[in-house]
Enzyme design. Structure first.
Site, PDB file in Angstrom:
ATOM      1  N   ARG A  90      -6.887  -3.908  -3.112  1.00  0.00           N
ATOM      2  CA  ARG A  90      -6.729  -5.223  -3.760  1.00  0.00           C
ATOM      3  C   ARG A  90      -7.176  -6.343  -2.840  1.00  0.00           C
ATOM      4  O   ARG A  90      -7.594  -7.403  -3.290  1.00  0.00           O
ATOM      5  CB  ARG A  90      -5.276  -5.375  -4.231  1.00  0.00           C
ATOM      6  CG  ARG A  90      -4.265  -5.271  -3.140  1.00  0.00           C
ATOM      7  CD  ARG A  90      -2.867  -4.978  -3.670  1.00  0.00           C
ATOM      8  NE  ARG A  90      -2.640  -3.553  -3.916  1.00  0.00           N
ATOM      9  CZ  ARG A  90      -1.516  -3.047  -4.391  1.00  0.00           C
ATOM     10  NH1 ARG A  90      -0.497  -3.837  -4.691  1.00  0.00           N
ATOM     11  NH2 ARG A  90      -1.399  -1.751  -4.593  1.00  0.00           N
ATOM     12  N   LYS A 102      -1.526   6.778   6.448  1.00  0.00           N
ATOM     13  CA  LYS A 102      -1.223   7.784   5.424  1.00  0.00           C
ATOM     14  C   LYS A 102      -0.786   9.091   6.099  1.00  0.00           C
ATOM     15  O   LYS A 102      -1.192   9.357   7.219  1.00  0.00           O
ATOM     16  CB  LYS A 102      -2.484   8.071   4.595  1.00  0.00           C
ATOM     17  CG  LYS A 102      -2.841   6.996   3.604  1.00  0.00           C
ATOM     18  CD  LYS A 102      -4.035   7.422   2.755  1.00  0.00           C
ATOM     19  CE  LYS A 102      -4.440   6.340   1.775  1.00  0.00           C
ATOM     20  NZ  LYS A 102      -3.426   6.060   0.747  1.00  0.00           N
TER      21      LYS A 102
HETATM   22  N1  BES Z   1      -6.913   4.445  -2.102  1.00  0.00           N
HETATM   23  C1  BES Z   1      -5.504   4.419  -2.262  1.00  0.00           C
HETATM   24  C2  BES Z   1      -5.064   4.887  -3.651  1.00  0.00           C
HETATM   25  C3  BES Z   1      -5.195   6.348  -3.925  1.00  0.00           C
HETATM   26  C4  BES Z   1      -4.285   7.240  -3.405  1.00  0.00           C
HETATM   27  C5  BES Z   1      -6.160   6.806  -4.773  1.00  0.00           C
HETATM   28  C6  BES Z   1      -4.394   8.584  -3.711  1.00  0.00           C
HETATM   29  C7  BES Z   1      -6.264   8.144  -5.087  1.00  0.00           C
HETATM   30  C8  BES Z   1      -5.382   9.036  -4.548  1.00  0.00           C
HETATM   31  C9  BES Z   1      -4.991   2.995  -2.088  1.00  0.00           C
HETATM   32  O1  BES Z   1      -5.660   2.235  -1.160  1.00  0.00           O
HETATM   33  C10 BES Z   1      -3.575   3.091  -1.647  1.00  0.00           C
HETATM   34  O2  BES Z   1      -3.365   3.595  -0.571  1.00  0.00           O
HETATM   35  N2  BES Z   1      -2.642   2.630  -2.462  1.00  0.00           N
HETATM   36  C11 BES Z   1      -1.282   2.690  -2.145  1.00  0.00           C
HETATM   37  C12 BES Z   1      -0.646   1.393  -2.577  1.00  0.00           C
HETATM   38  C13 BES Z   1       0.766   1.217  -2.106  1.00  0.00           C
HETATM   39  C14 BES Z   1       0.788   1.073  -0.599  1.00  0.00           C
HETATM   40  C15 BES Z   1       1.351   0.018  -2.774  1.00  0.00           C
HETATM   41  C16 BES Z   1      -0.670   3.859  -2.920  1.00  0.00           C
HETATM   42  O3  BES Z   1      -1.070   4.129  -4.040  1.00  0.00           O
HETATM   43  O4  BES Z   1       0.169   4.547  -2.324  1.00  0.00           O
HETATM   44 MN    MN Z   2      -4.864   2.520   0.794  1.00  0.00          MN
END
Ligand code: BES
Ligand code: MN
Ligand code: ZN
Length: 495
Positions: A352, A278
């Site tokens: 997931r 990230k």
């Molecule tokens: N934990 C995150 C989702 C999230 C992001 C929750 C910001 C709250 C605030 C999750 O694991 C994630 O990183 N999801 C990705 C999925 C994508 C790679 C398909 C996302 O939402 O960017």
């Molecule tokens: Mn994630």
């Protein structure tokens, strides 16, 4: 804090503080009228002088209550009567509680339940008052060298009509139990990732079993997961030095032959994104990526506290998502417990992956329903913001029950479609399915992924990415959706 319901005349009660509501433009609630009479019309005088305007969430202290027995009074603005909905009622209670928090008052009597909130009865308002006051009194100090000073306030009595006394007492029991569950969830969420690890969460699950007779906890370690074939869960944990844990907590409050409801919480104790790292901004907030798991612990706490007559299995699927030489890489393919293979195209779509194996594991309980709770997608925050939890389900009746529970508890969710049409975004040339769908409808395609593992039971998914915590100056876990989940389960218990 002790909460209780009383139905004597509040003006006759020897309290440290009497709390009464006043509407904007000077109309008085019954309790405010009585206080006005006891003080030779002081409230009306203040209104005429412009010193009391009843603006929503304003607070005014009176240090002399005339012939009323209380030592002081706190006059709370309720705003315009026509606008007094749940959110404004909450703001008024928050303002009152915050004023008490910073005062010398040890014991207070609140008459705010008298305020009219459309479609909400005394029972509801009493419960909501307890939940709101308790939430306002929560303070985080676990990792501060200076601990919060103990509160002066130790007792809050809620004044209701004699006919409502019995119902109000029940509402206080339920409200206090939910408040406790919410506080537990907030505390776990707020703890940093170096303290709240998967092992720490497992210990909290075990602590529940020692506190409550009706809860039994089992913890699976990585060796157990390997034996069960949980290749997806293990793939998330691969890059971390913290071992993954699957925590199974069984609350047995109902008949032994009653099928349990299962709640499954995402417990990523820190989500760096893994190799699909990230960006740095606000990455600290990914300590909240275990709030689904925390809400499972909080909900079980609430149910056990109120001795709810229902069987519930809480499952926490927990890992830390880290990059390292052992970490899963984009393109890696794993076999899930269900036997389906997954091509991990993005290691940041890890929620997931930990959930799918836990959802397969849930089959063994022959559940009446399964609800998972997860901070799953940033896309959900874009779609719904921070007010509604996202809801998707493979069973419309279950979806409606959860939506309704959210309205009842004022912890609301909003449904997104889980139509077959969206499933086609999950196609892989190399495995049964990929772990990402693409940019459009990211919240729905994440749920589509989960739906491939929930065919054997009624299932709903709650995406709490926007609702589990608050960002900015007031940063902190919200405790949502513990009120929604508890309400849903109480409704299933026929309570
Ligand atoms: N934990 C995150 C989702 C999230 C992001 C929750 C910001 C709250 C605030 C999750 O694991 C994630 O990183 N999801 C990705 C999925 C994508 C790679 C398909 C996302 O939402 O960017
Ligand atoms: Mn994630
Ligand atoms: Zn995540």
């Amino acid at each position: 804090m002790k909460y209780s319901a009383i139905s004597q005349d509040p003006l006759q009660l020897k309290a440290d503080c009497l709390i009464v509501g006043v509407y904007e433009k000077g109309s008085l609630t019954e309790a405010a009228k009585a206080l006005d009479a006891s003080t030779n019309g002081l409230l009306n005088k203040l209104i005429q002088q412009g010193d009391l305007d009843g603006k929503l969430a304003s607070t005014t202290w009176l240090y002399d209550c005339g012939s009323a027995a209380s030592a002081r009074a706190l006059i709370v603005g309720l705003g315009e009567p026509a606008k007094l909905n749940e959110n404004n009622f909450r703001k008024a209670i928050q303002a009152a509680t915050n004023a008490l928090k910073n005062s010398q008052v040890k014991q207070a009597v609140s008459c705010l339940v008298q305020a009219e909130v459309p479609n909400r009865d005394t029972t509801w308002k009493t419960r909501f008052h307890v939940e709101t006051s308790a939430a306002s009194l929560y303070r985080y100090d676990a990792t501060k060298s200076e601990k919060a000073k103990p509160l002066n306030l130790t007792e809050l009595q809620l004044a209701v009509a004699p006919a409502d006394q019995a119902q109000a007492e029940k509402a206080i029991t339920v409200g206090s139990a939910i408040a406790k569950g919410v506080a537990v969830t907030r505390e776990l969420g707020n703890l940093p990732g170096n303290i709240c690890t998967p092992t720490y969460l497992a210990e909290q699950g075990q602590a529940l079993a020692s506190t409550y007779d009706k809860i039994a906890t089992k913890v699976l370690d990585e060796k157990d997961m390997k034996e069960l074939g949980m290749g997806a869960l293990l793939a998330v944990s691969a890059g971390s030095d913290e071992p993954a844990k699957l925590v199974i907590m069984e609350y047995k409050g109902g008949d032994a032959n009653q099928a349990p409801h299962v709640i499954v919480g995402k417990g990523i104790t820190f989500d760096t994104g893994g190799i699909s790292l990230k960006p740095g901004a606000e990455m600290d907030e990914m300590k909240y990526d275990m709030c689904g798991a925390a809400s499972v612990i909080g909900t079980l706490t609430a149910l056990a506290e109120m001795n709810a007559p229902i069987n519930v299995v809480g499952i926490i699927t927990s890992a830390e998502n880290m990059p390292s030489g052992k970490a899963t890489k984009p393109g890696d393919i794993v076999t899930t417990m269900s036997g389906q293979t997954v091509e991990i195209l993005n290691t940041d779509a890890e929620g997931r992956l930990v959930l799918c194996d836990a959802l397969t594991y849930a089959e063994r309980f022959n559940p009446a329903s399964v609800v998972d709770i997860a901070t799953l997608t940033g896309a959900c925050v874009i779609a719904l913001g921070h007010h509604a939890t996202g809801l998707m389900a493979n069973d419309e009746e279950l979806a409606q029950k959860l939506l309704q529970a959210g309205i009842e508890a004022h912890d609301r969710a909003w449904q997104l479609p889980l139509w077959e049409d969206y499933q086609s975004s999950l196609e892989s040339n190399f495995a049964d399915l990929p772990n990402i769908g693409g940019r459009p409808a990211g919240t729905i395609t994440a749920a589509c992924f989960l739906s491939r593992f929930t065919k054997k039971y009624k299932w709903a998914h709650l995406d709490i990415a926007g609702t589990a915590w608050v960002s900015g100056k007031e940063k902190g876990a919200s405790g949502r959706p513990v009120p929604l989940l508890t309400q849903y389960l109480l409704n299933q218990a026929g309570q």
